[in-house]
Every structure is written in structure tokens, then in C-alpha cells.
Write an enzyme that holds these catalytic residues in place. Structure first.
Site, PDB file in Angstrom:
ATOM      1  N   SER A 110       0.796  -1.226   0.000  1.00 17.55           N
ATOM      2  CA  SER A 110       0.000   0.000   0.000  1.00 17.55           C
ATOM      3  C   SER A 110       0.827   1.274   0.000  1.00 17.55           C
ATOM      4  CB  SER A 110      -0.938   0.009   1.213  1.00 17.55           C
ATOM      5  OG  SER A 110      -0.208  -0.176   2.419  1.00 17.55           O
ATOM      6  N   HIS A 130      -0.871   5.813   6.752  1.00 11.69           N
ATOM      7  CA  HIS A 130      -0.293   5.816   5.410  1.00 11.69           C
ATOM      8  C   HIS A 130       0.073   7.244   5.003  1.00 11.69           C
ATOM      9  CE1 HIS A 130      -2.111   1.789   5.144  1.00 11.69           C
ATOM     10  NE2 HIS A 130      -1.243   1.573   4.168  1.00 11.69           N
TER      11      HIS A 130
END
Length: 267
Positions: free
Chosen positions: A41, A248
Site C-alpha cells: 500500500s 499511510h
């Protein structure tokens, strides 16, 4: 005489600029690299928005560092097969097939899911300091014993399929700036999380170097932009409305952190 000298000077300057422009022109030409991006990711760009429709649940973003490289450098060809949630096994089984003998540049960010980044952060948020520290310690033990071999398998697979490629292994940012006033997790939990990320990065760097690959370390460039820092945050904090993006990089983290480090390492 003055006009003649001025005319001569003008012609000289014009010629000089002409030479400069001629020399600079190749930098605008499309490079010959055939670039393939692999990974999880952090490579697909989860958290950076602007996801491509073709990527589905892999959540590949136009703001991810591989896509930014493609936009800015314009290699001869580009393909990203990075996918949210990918492990080293997923890269081997589902992503290495994108490589070929004609591939000249490869990037890969992988390893975090093999030691359970996501589940660890859930434990730390929901179960408190004692369970958080214990979960990270177990992950560190697993990383020391299993991660080097898993990474070596990925790197061997890359080299086998793309024997002539330059390979850049891109690491992970450390999540927290320590020593600041910060709500949420305890200082002990935050320090232990950082310790675990540093261990994964250090193991990855050693494995990449052993394979003859370049390690692109993003830790230092994120300093001042981490969670609990006083600067612009380049990482999403816990987002209860969209858990996927939690921890993230934001679009700014990809463009201001990941991209310049990868661009420099890619040569």
C-alpha cells in the site's frame, strides 16, 4: 565602435544561450527506462487519493511515488502492480510476472504486512500499552527470524526476471516524532512502534544491499512531518471513518517525502 561591440556581445550571448538550450534539450526527452513498480500500500499510494479505476481494491493512486516518477520523468514505459495489503508472497505470486528481460528499472516497497503492521496498530489503539508493546515485540522477533529470507526470495525473483534492471528498494517512514505533547497512544507505545519500524527498515536495507540493490531510506525526510510533530503531517493518523488510510502517507507525503528519495535513488 560601441554599437559594434554591443552587437558582438549580443551575438556572443545569443550563441551562448543557444548552446545552453541545445545542451539542456536532452533532459526534456523521454528516458529509455522501462519501469515497473511492485509492492504494498505504501507503493500503491493508499492514503494519497486519486485512485485509478483499473486498480480496484489495490488502490493505486496517481499521487503515489511510482506514478509521480512516471508523470515527471516519462520513462519509455511504466506499469505499477503494487497492491494494498500485499505481502512478500503476493509479490512473488502476483506481481513478478510484470517484469521481463527488457525491464530496466524496478521499485519495490514490501515487508510491512509480513510482520503485521495493520494488526499491530489496531492492537495498540484498542488494547492499550501492555498489549501494544507485547504485539510489537512478537513482530520484531518474527522480523528477525523470517523477514530476511522472505525479502531474499522477492529480490531473487526480481533479479531472475529482470536481470539487467536497476532495482530500488524503498523503505517505510517512522510514524511518530517523540518528545512532543501528543494525545492518543502513550509515549511508551509510540517509541516501541518506532522501534519496530526501524528494525524492519534496517533488515530491509541489509537484504537489499546483499542483493546488490539500492535502498532508498525515507526516514530522515519524514522527520518534522510525522505524527505528533509540529510541521505539516505527511502521514494519516487513525481515521475511524476510513481505517484503510490510517498510518499511510498523504499525497504530500508521497510527493514531498517518497518521490524525491526514490527519484534520487533511481538515478
Amino acid at each position: 565602435m560601441r554599437r559594434s561591440r554591443l552587437a558582438t556581445l549580443a551575438l556572443t550571448l545569443a550563441a551562448s544561450f543557444g548552446i545552453t538550450l541545445t545542451l539542456a534539450a536532452p533532459a526534456q526527452a523521454a528516458p529509455t527506462d522501462r519501469y515497473v513498480a511492485l509492492g504494498d500500500s505504501y507503493a500503491s499510494g493508499v492514503g494519497a487519493d486519486s485512485y485509478t479505476s483499473e486498480s480496484g481494491s489495490c488502490l493505486r493512486s496517481n499521487n503515489a511515488y511510482p506514478a509521480l516518477y512516471n508523470t515527471n520523468i516519462r520513462p519509455a514505459s511504466y506499469r505499477s502492480v503494487a497492491c494494498s495489503g500485499a505481502t512478500t508472497t503476493d509479490v512473488i505470486n502476483n506481481q513478478l510476472s510484470a517484469l521481463s528481460s527488457t525491464t530496466t528499472l524496478v521499485s519495490v516497497t514490501i515487508g510491512g504486512n509480513d510482520v503485521g503492521f495493520s494488526s499491530i496498530m489496531s492492537t495498540c489503539v484498542l488494547q492499550g500499552e501492555t498489549q501494544c508493546v507485547a504485539a510489537i515485540q512478537a513482530a520484531e522477533d518474527k522480523a528477525r527470524t523470517q523477514l530476511p529470507g522472505k525479502l531474499a526470495n522477492v529480490y531473487n525473483g526480481i533479479r531472475s526476471r529482470a536481470p539487467s534492471a536497476r532495482v530500488v528498494v524503498v523503505g517505510y517512514p517512522v510514524f511518530y516524532q517523540l518528545g512532543t505533547v501528543c494525545v492518543g497512544l502513550s509515549a511508551t507505545s509510540r517509541a516501541k512502534i518506532n522501534e519496530g519500524i526501524n528494525l524492519v527498515d534496517d533488515i530491509t536495507r541489509t537484504a537489499a544491499t546483499s542483493a546488490g540493490f539500492t535502498f532508498a531510506d525515507v526516514r530522515s525526510i519524514f522527520v518534522g512531518h510525522q505524527l505528533c510533530s509540529y510541521g505539516e503531517k505527511w502521514l494519516h493518523a487513525l481515521n475511524v471513518l476510513n481505517l484503510t488510510v490510517s498510518y499511510h502517507p498523504t499525497a504530500a507525503g508521497q510527493s514531498g517525502g517518497y518521490y524525491p528519495v526514490f527519484r534520487s535513488a533511481a538515478g
